[in-house]
Design a protein around this motif. Sequence first.
Motif: not given
Length: 380
Positions: A26-32
């Motif tokens: 989720l962290k990677c996804a939200r930080e693109n």
Amino acid sequence: MSEDSVTAVREAAEGLTRRISRDYWLKCARENRFPTELWEGMAETGLLGVSVPEEYGGSGGGLSELMVLNEITARAGIISLFFVLGSFARMPIIRHGSAEQIRRFVTPTATGEAKMCFGVTEPNAGTNTFRLQTTARRTDTGWLVNGSKVFITGARDADSMLLIARTSPFDPERPRGGLSLFILDARTPGIEFQRLNIEVLGESQYLVFFKDAALPADALIGQEGQGMKYLFDGLNTERLVLASMAVGLGNRALDKAVAYTRERAPFGQPIGSYQGLQHPMARAKTQLEAARLMMNEAARIFDGGGDAGPLANMAKLLASEACEQAVDIALQAHGGYGFDQDYDVVTLWPFARLMRVAPVNNEMILNYIGEHVLGLPRSY
């Protein structure tokens, strides 16, 4: 498929999901940003090489093992359409490419040194692949490509691309003819990327332009004009791998719904005892298990060299609808909290809904079943 190889993949995938958490994803996804730790973990455990022959640096196995991997990671909330698309993009190359093409383009994807994307859909043709307009013209040194592709997952992060292009004019008498399959370096001069404004956590979609992109002669896979025949090896794989992801994601949603409704008791007893919630969850579970049985049988046929088309399409239809139903009841069970992103339920919805549209919409799946399974007249 062997029980030992499936068990080995299952154990490796479960070990990976204990190391790489949903929170990290989720962290990677939200930080693109690309989930590098996930990719490296898959490389270290040999999971990136599942379905790639051992003689080419892979881990062996077939579609059955690949589906187990994707179901387990999806159930853990670690979703990667990029990995899924790259996995089945390799299939036509493994089956129809030269040994050199496999070593150059497939082997690096098995070791984690490179990534592959899939260039099929076009802005004007949509699901009518026969009407593709991107062209590849022969030159003295190879091929010159012009045109565009759309909804290309992860093109920014890819090192290579499996591309289908028209090498001769469309012939209504032979609609499948004139299309050829190529494997190319995604950084070839003349290729431009434009990110689409699509918000699905963890995924990036691109419009890709080809402007006199020069490819070497050996970029062609197999014989000229046989691209659609080769491509279907990837498309049947595509439907089944997406089905396995849908089954995993649907079960994740049900896991969360069951855990929440066991504890939530605003009227003195757990709301999971209410038939209004219990029955839809039981129905969704039943449909997910039915989809799993069908997709496993389709994978067995595919790995054995048979025609998995009918069951692959049916499995994709069942799994995508069951997944959406499971996420829907999980949202309903959580009430208002279901829409709080901290509960991580509504975050599942875009993927669940997307699977009814991609990689091919369910209406086209039904058209296929009507025509090729029931023997009805073509409806479109």
